[in-house]
Design an enzyme around this catalytic site. Structure first.
Site, PDB file in Angstrom:
ATOM      1  N   GLU A  12       0.817  -1.215   0.000  1.00 52.97           N
ATOM      2  CA  GLU A  12       0.000   0.000   0.000  1.00 52.97           C
ATOM      3  C   GLU A  12       0.854   1.270   0.000  1.00 52.97           C
ATOM      4  OE1 GLU A  12      -3.947  -1.545   2.414  1.00 52.97           O
ATOM      5  OE2 GLU A  12      -2.142  -1.115   3.557  1.00 52.97           O
ATOM      6  N   GLY A  78     -12.710  -3.785   2.781  1.00 53.12           N
ATOM      7  CA  GLY A  78     -13.848  -4.527   2.243  1.00 53.12           C
ATOM      8  C   GLY A  78     -15.043  -3.590   2.110  1.00 53.12           C
ATOM      9  N   MET A 174      -9.028  -3.252   9.165  1.00 52.14           N
ATOM     10  CA  MET A 174      -8.486  -3.795  10.405  1.00 52.14           C
ATOM     11  C   MET A 174      -7.608  -2.808  11.201  1.00 52.14           C
ATOM     12  SD  MET A 174      -7.709  -7.599   8.862  1.00 52.14           S
ATOM     13  CE  MET A 174      -7.356  -8.387  10.429  1.00 52.14           C
ATOM     14  N   GLU A 175      -7.579  -1.526  10.776  1.00 55.95           N
ATOM     15  CA  GLU A 175      -6.694  -0.572  11.470  1.00 55.95           C
ATOM     16  C   GLU A 175      -7.309   0.805  11.719  1.00 55.95           C
ATOM     17  OE1 GLU A 175      -5.722  -1.875   8.401  1.00 55.95           O
ATOM     18  OE2 GLU A 175      -4.690  -3.614   9.236  1.00 55.95           O
ATOM     19  N   ASP A 198     -12.433  -5.710  -2.070  1.00 51.88           N
ATOM     20  CA  ASP A 198     -13.324  -6.884  -2.082  1.00 51.88           C
ATOM     21  C   ASP A 198     -14.644  -6.495  -1.428  1.00 51.88           C
ATOM     22  OD1 ASP A 198     -11.184  -7.312   0.367  1.00 51.88           O
ATOM     23  OD2 ASP A 198     -13.229  -7.648   0.991  1.00 51.88           O
TER      24      ASP A 198
HETATM   25  N1  ADE Z   1      -9.220  -5.252   4.134  1.00 52.93           N
HETATM   26  C1  ADE Z   1      -9.537  -5.503   2.850  1.00 52.93           C
HETATM   27  N2  ADE Z   1     -10.603  -6.308   2.767  1.00 52.93           N
HETATM   28  C2  ADE Z   1     -10.977  -6.591   4.030  1.00 52.93           C
HETATM   29  C3  ADE Z   1     -12.000  -7.388   4.609  1.00 52.93           C
HETATM   30  N3  ADE Z   1     -12.845  -8.059   3.846  1.00 52.93           N
HETATM   31  N4  ADE Z   1     -12.082  -7.448   5.958  1.00 52.93           N
HETATM   32  C4  ADE Z   1     -11.204  -6.763   6.730  1.00 52.93           C
HETATM   33  N5  ADE Z   1     -10.222  -6.008   6.253  1.00 52.93           N
HETATM   34  C5  ADE Z   1     -10.100  -5.909   4.906  1.00 52.93           C
END
Ligand code: ADE
Length: 230
Positions: A12, A78, A174-175, A198
């Protein structure tokens, strides 16, 4: 003005580091802090690693040791909801830690007990800069709203439906909320900008592999516009 730039994964930050003229590189807490000039601004750019603890440690180092004035976090996430697709951008205007759960005491999901706020609000000026920068880049769909973070790669329809119902979230990663939490405690203006890799559904891990390079390209292009306009 020194800007802290955080990404969770090396891919990234890869494109951005190529544009940076590095002054000093220091390793702290096993993270490499790259201090120098980027697109005419003083920045400290760092890969924090994945998850809330890594992100929090990194942000606190930026605050305590580098005394950054602002923090921008870029990366992938996501998408939640039907209209958000890989490549789209989500600018957070606020964030919540979706895995914080003291519901046993009557708190709502996400509430950090004994904290004076439920969500962590991004700096309105930085959100506006990000919004304007998005407009100047063609062919990128942009959304502004809540991002939720937790120590989980979300990859099920049930979970995204829950995140949407419980938090009205546009995106999960996640951050971000952890960076926001540390910035809140240190009084540092921040914004979290994520590019969708995604749809957090059953095939999320495969989409993640496929779309992350495009998502990274989009968020780096956007970051450049923002930094140039600061
Ligand atoms: N980062 C990218 N896609 C993710 C997902 N599906 N869940 C958590 N963090 C992500």
């Amino acid at each position: 003005m020194t800007l802290g730039i955080i990404a969770a994964m090396s891919e990234e930050l890869e494109i951005l580091l190529q544009d940076m003229s590095l002054e000093v590189k220091k390793v702290k807490a096993n993270m490499t802090f790259n201090k120098g000039k980027l697109w005419g601004k003083d920045v400290v750019a760092v890969v924090c690693g994945i998850g809330k603890v890594n992100a929090a440690i990194c942000t606190q180092i930026l605050a305590s040791e580098y005394k950054v004035d602002k923090v921008i976090n870029v990366g992938v996430a996501g998408g939640i909801g039907k209209e958000i697709y890989p490549g789209d951008i989500v600018i957070a205007d606020n964030l919540v830690e979706h895995d914080m759960d003291t519901t046993a005491f009557g708190d709502p999901h996400g509430q950090i007990p004994r904290m004076d706020t439920f969500d962590f609000k991004c700096d309105t000026e930085l959100v506006e800069l990000a919004r304007k920068a998005c407009k100047s880049i063609k062919d990128i769909n942009t959304f502004v709203g809540r991002i939720v973070s937790g120590d989980e790669f979300v990859a099920s329809i049930e979970k995204i439906q829950w995140l949407e119902k419980e938090f009205s979230a546009l995106s999960c990663e996640m951050e971000g909320a952890s960076i926001a939490h540390v910035c809140y405690l240190n009084n540092i203006p921040f914004v979290i900008i994520r590019s969708i890799s995604d749809n957090a559904n059953n095939g999320a891990h495969m989409d993640f592999e496929k779309f992350t390079p495009i998502a990274v390209k989009n968020s780096t292009a956007l970051l450049k516009e923002i930094v140039l306009s600061m």
